[in-house]
Scaffold this active site. Structure first.
Site, PDB file in Angstrom:
ATOM      1  N   VAL A 219      -4.770 -27.779 -69.891  1.00 56.27           N
ATOM      2  CA  VAL A 219      -3.291 -28.204 -69.928  1.00 56.27           C
ATOM      3  C   VAL A 219      -3.142 -29.037 -71.246  1.00 56.27           C
ATOM      4  CG1 VAL A 219      -1.450 -29.244 -68.874  1.00 56.27           C
ATOM      5  CG2 VAL A 219      -3.321 -28.164 -67.310  1.00 56.27           C
ATOM      6  N   HIS A 220      -2.324 -28.687 -72.301  1.00 57.66           N
ATOM      7  CA  HIS A 220      -2.374 -29.424 -73.357  1.00 57.66           C
ATOM      8  C   HIS A 220      -0.983 -29.126 -74.214  1.00 57.66           C
ATOM      9  CE1 HIS A 220      -3.071 -25.650 -75.541  1.00 57.66           C
ATOM     10  NE2 HIS A 220      -2.594 -26.540 -76.718  1.00 57.66           N
TER      11      HIS A 220
END
Length: 400
Positions: A219-220
């Site tokens: 997740v970024h």
């Protein structure tokens, strides 16, 4: 995968090429291109690292593992708001281009480094060779989408990874003669480094993981991390999935910082196997051996497909719709934990169609061949001057 260098000896004159990279996805791609450029004897490559990814786990480890040559220039740009960062990148890259006077500039992907390199080059009338041209999410709220479109329009020669990308370019009015459908360099890397990653990586053993009995999550992307609702939904869904099997999360530094800023880190990560960013070999091992992957990364979506691992993409759209159409990927807008959990449960045992989506693993060789066959004479086909005009250089010196 080896192509004899002699088959590419189209001209006795060695052309100079500047390659601009700045983020870890680009390091993987440039590893394959630098390998064939150095072996093909048709180009002299100057590697420029912008420093957009500067953490050792996001940069240095990739150079070591992938055998990348040390960049001749490290610009040390670092983090900044999009406009400021892109401006600083352009300024420093322009200095490099004045010093090197290359025949061509090579860029990959959709980062600010990509756009800045293309803009700096085209303003100096240097031809731009564009890898991954025509990729579209059709969402201009994404900075990456704007970068892609502008970079494509600034480029002279366009290397499309898929038929969908080629159709996008034709629909936008690009000259068909500038477009070459070559496949995906990331697939080259997956084939080339897969066995080595299995030998070198010990991450499964180190973390007590069993093949095909864990979830890999990344997740970024800002649209997720900057929304407290979405970020909470993602992590609540991942926590609930730990009741089924372990969830491994190599955590991007920016995501970790935002979780801390929201005071959510301890409450949302306590059931997960949270790791610092991992090197390429460890990531390949984690992707290849996962039961299912949840990600908002464009590159990880493809890597999941390369190793035939089901994937849930935590977004409303994807650049790689062929993965959705073939059944290997599911889109899921993470607005609540239950919806995310449902998408994961439905996807975990799914198997998509076996299709040849990203070429045959020889994309980097095809790009080299086409570059050597292309007329990069700036006074001829592209009507470019032999050298950029002389202008005063910015006062700020290059870092490193």
């Amino acid at each position: 995968m080896h192509f004899p260098a002699e088959s590419y000896a189209m001209s006795s004159a060695v052309k100079s090429i500047v390659t601009v990279v700045g983020t870890r996805p680009d390091f993987i791609k440039v590893a394959m291109m630098s390998r064939v450029l150095s072996a093909g004897k048709g180009f002299s490559e100057v590697l420029v690292h912008t420093g957009q990814h500067y953490d050792a786990n996001m940069s240095d480890v990739f150079f070591r593992e992938l055998g990348l040559p040390q960049p001749r220039y490290h610009l040390g740009i670092g983090s900044a708001p999009h406009g400021a960062q892109t401006g600083r990148l352009m300024e420093s890259i322009e200095v490099v281009l004045h010093q090197e006077k290359p025949d061509c500039l090579l860029v990959f992907g959709s980062t600010n480094s990509t756009l800045a390199g293309a803009l700096a080059a085209v303003k100096l009338q240097i031809p731009v060779a564009r890898v991954e041209a025509g990729v579209r999410s059709l969402n201009k709220k994404m900075p990456e989408e704007v970068n892609r479109i502008l970079t494509d329009h600034a480029s002279s020669i366009l290397f499309a990874p898929t038929q969908t990308a080629r159709k996008n370019l034709l629909r936008e009015g690009f000259d068909p003669d500038r477009i070459h459908m070559v496949g995906d360099v990331l697939y080259d890397a997956a084939l080339y480094f897969s066995a080595q990653a299995e030998q070198e990586s010990t991450i499964l053993r180190d973390q007590g993981l069993t093949e095909k009995e864990y979830v890999l999550a990344t997740v970024h992307r800002a649209e997720n991390t900057d929304s407290r609702v979405k970020l909470t939904a993602i992590f609540e869904g991942l926590q609930r999935f730990t009741e089924t099997m372990p969830v491994v999360l190599p955590l991007h530094p920016r995501t970790a910082q935002i979780l801390n800023d929201f005071n959510l880190f301890e409450s949302l990560t306590r059931e997960l196997i949270v790791l610092d960013p991992v090197g390429y070999f460890d990531m390949v091992s984690l992707v290849k051996n996962a039961r299912i992957i949840a990600t908002d990364s464009a590159g990880v979506q493809k890597e999941a497909y390369f190793y035939r691992v089901p994937c849930v993409t935590l977004r409303e759209e994807t650049e790689w719709m062929e993965l959705v159409d073939s059944g290997w990927n599911r889109l899921c807008s993470p607005v609540d934990g239950n919806g995310f959990l449902t998408a994961m449960t439905r996807a975990i045992d799914s198997a998509g169609q076996e299709r040849d989506l990203y070429g045959s693993g020889n994309t980097s060789q095809l790009i080299l061949k086409l570059l050597l066959e292309s007329d990069l004479d700036r006074s001829n086909k592209f009507n470019y001057q032999a050298h950029p005009v002389s202008i005063p250089l910015p006062p700020r010196s290059l870092a490193g």
